[in-house]
Design an enzyme around this catalytic site. Sequence first.
Site, PDB file in Angstrom:
ATOM      1  N   GLY A 285     -53.961 -45.031  77.874  1.00  0.00           N
ATOM      2  CA  GLY A 285     -54.577 -45.507  79.117  1.00  0.00           C
ATOM      3  C   GLY A 285     -55.561 -44.514  79.710  1.00  0.00           C
ATOM      4  CG  ASP A 299     -45.223 -49.569  86.997  1.00  0.00           C
ATOM      5  OD1 ASP A 299     -44.883 -48.848  87.946  1.00  0.00           O
ATOM      6  OD2 ASP A 299     -44.409 -50.239  86.337  1.00  0.00           O
ATOM      7  CB  CYS A 354     -39.385 -46.163  89.502  1.00  0.00           C
ATOM      8  SG  CYS A 354     -39.413 -45.550  87.822  1.00  0.00           S
TER       9      CYS A 354
HETATM   10  N1  SAM Z   1     -45.107 -51.768  84.233  1.00  0.00           N
HETATM   11  C1  SAM Z   1     -43.937 -51.741  83.400  1.00  0.00           C
HETATM   12  C2  SAM Z   1     -42.998 -52.826  83.854  1.00  0.00           C
HETATM   13  O1  SAM Z   1     -43.088 -53.283  85.004  1.00  0.00           O
HETATM   14  O2  SAM Z   1     -42.151 -53.238  83.063  1.00  0.00           O
HETATM   15  C3  SAM Z   1     -43.250 -50.399  83.394  1.00  0.00           C
HETATM   16  C4  SAM Z   1     -44.171 -49.266  83.023  1.00  0.00           C
HETATM   17  S1  SAM Z   1     -43.316 -47.751  82.756  1.00  0.00           S
HETATM   18  C5  SAM Z   1     -42.992 -47.217  84.356  1.00  0.00           C
HETATM   19  C6  SAM Z   1     -44.598 -46.691  82.272  1.00  0.00           C
HETATM   20  C7  SAM Z   1     -45.233 -47.068  80.953  1.00  0.00           C
HETATM   21  O3  SAM Z   1     -46.362 -46.224  80.758  1.00  0.00           O
HETATM   22  C8  SAM Z   1     -44.353 -46.866  79.724  1.00  0.00           C
HETATM   23  O4  SAM Z   1     -44.190 -48.084  79.057  1.00  0.00           O
HETATM   24  C9  SAM Z   1     -45.133 -45.878  78.850  1.00  0.00           C
HETATM   25  O5  SAM Z   1     -45.062 -46.195  77.479  1.00  0.00           O
HETATM   26  C10 SAM Z   1     -46.542 -46.053  79.376  1.00  0.00           C
HETATM   27  N2  SAM Z   1     -47.432 -44.904  79.188  1.00  0.00           N
HETATM   28  C11 SAM Z   1     -47.147 -43.584  79.255  1.00  0.00           C
HETATM   29  N3  SAM Z   1     -48.261 -42.857  79.049  1.00  0.00           N
HETATM   30  C12 SAM Z   1     -49.272 -43.738  78.876  1.00  0.00           C
HETATM   31  C13 SAM Z   1     -50.655 -43.606  78.603  1.00  0.00           C
HETATM   32  N4  SAM Z   1     -51.223 -42.414  78.500  1.00  0.00           N
HETATM   33  N5  SAM Z   1     -51.395 -44.712  78.469  1.00  0.00           N
HETATM   34  C14 SAM Z   1     -50.827 -45.939  78.570  1.00  0.00           C
HETATM   35  N6  SAM Z   1     -49.514 -46.130  78.802  1.00  0.00           N
HETATM   36  C15 SAM Z   1     -48.751 -45.041  78.963  1.00  0.00           C
END
Ligand code: SAM
Length: 428
Positions: A285, A299, A354
Amino acid sequence: RYKPKWAFHQKKDTNQQLALGNFDAFYKPHYGNDWPSIRISLLSLPKYCAVINKYGKESQTKLLKKFSLINFTENARLLNEMKTQEMPDSKYARNLAPEPLTNSEPVTENLTLESEVVDYDESVHKDNLNIFVPTQQVYTEKEQMLKEEMKLNSFQASDIGIKVLAPEAVNISADIEALIFPSGNISLFPHPKSKFGMYGFYLMDAASVLPVVALDIQPTDHVLDLCAAPGGKTFVMLQSLDLFHGGKLLCNDSSQSRINRLKDVLRSHFPPDIVDQVTVTNFDGLQTFTPVYNKVLVDVPCNGDRYVLTEEDNNLFQISRTHERLKLMKTQKQLLISAIKSCAVGGNIVYSTCTLSPAQNDGVIQAVMEELWQMSHIEVAVVDLTPMTELFQETFKFHDKTRYGKQVLPNLLNNFGPTYFAKLKRIK
Ligand code: SAM
């Protein structure tokens, strides 16, 4: 001389104990008298809500009929209508000058590093000018880590480059219906059954619905869900989006295994023709997407306060993951900047976490606003979410010391959260 045999006699802390020790050290000074009640709530079973799936089979929602549940989104909508009728010309429209957001007290840490007691080198004392030059500070590795921990958990409020917009009229989509057991009732929801077709509801932390409500998804919006997996908030957004009449949705996540879970959630809740309309990508991302989206949800990965207190495996507080954990704030900042850059001018971004960590919440918003203000032509303003959260006060306990966003504090009567969410508007 007595030599303690650490390796044999001292029990090592579990990862969950390490997490709790960290929270006691860093959250307690910030949350003060609220900390004992937040702490016990974090250590108790969380409460869920059932978000109704308008594409699910009705026979499934019948499962919920036998309970006396509260539709908290419907209640907030009714309260909103009542408030708007009481003030026909809308109090929000009259509010031309932005109301100042309440300042949070700067967090004063009790922790002082020994090497921070500044040591003056008198050998460079300039006789005539009477100037003392501090010697270069050398931190031990342990102190360096503690400094990083402090950065990750507290921030000093500033106003540099922060613009706050007047509150807007609130809209809560009628497509979002979320049910909870009444306050103090800790009954568990039945699991939705799949043998009748698509699931009729989705169980999630009720506080996780709020970032989606704040983003105010309209049927024809073009939405980017930058860190989407496993898809709880995607599920809620898809209740309001109309992908056949102009709406668009791109779900991204950097983790392939979590993307697989997201695809399962989509397939088990939505008809195939809707699933086909959702674009799912597996990018980091941190790369910017073409800014064609008018609504962006970011998120971010965070401490995950509840998870790290209950799960020993894959726990961010295990010693071997310390560096990864201390890098979190940097990643969060970069993800938010990427979300803002991927948002069309005039569009909105919601940032959510969270965790209770102030630095990962308001701290990230402030750091990003400052950086964009100083280093780019991009202009962003904070949208005051107070009118929205006022509608949900029956259900959630909000922290009264946040500066830019809103934060649900876990409490035993309705054990939701922690969730932090802030809304930004891209102006330029
Ligand atoms: N929005 C989701 C939901 O409501 O079910 C939960 C998201 S969770 C808090 C954070 C997510 O960010 C994880 O699935 C993780 O794999 C992803 N993540 C971590 N680093 C990231 C990056 N650099 N780019 C994209 N996604 C990333």
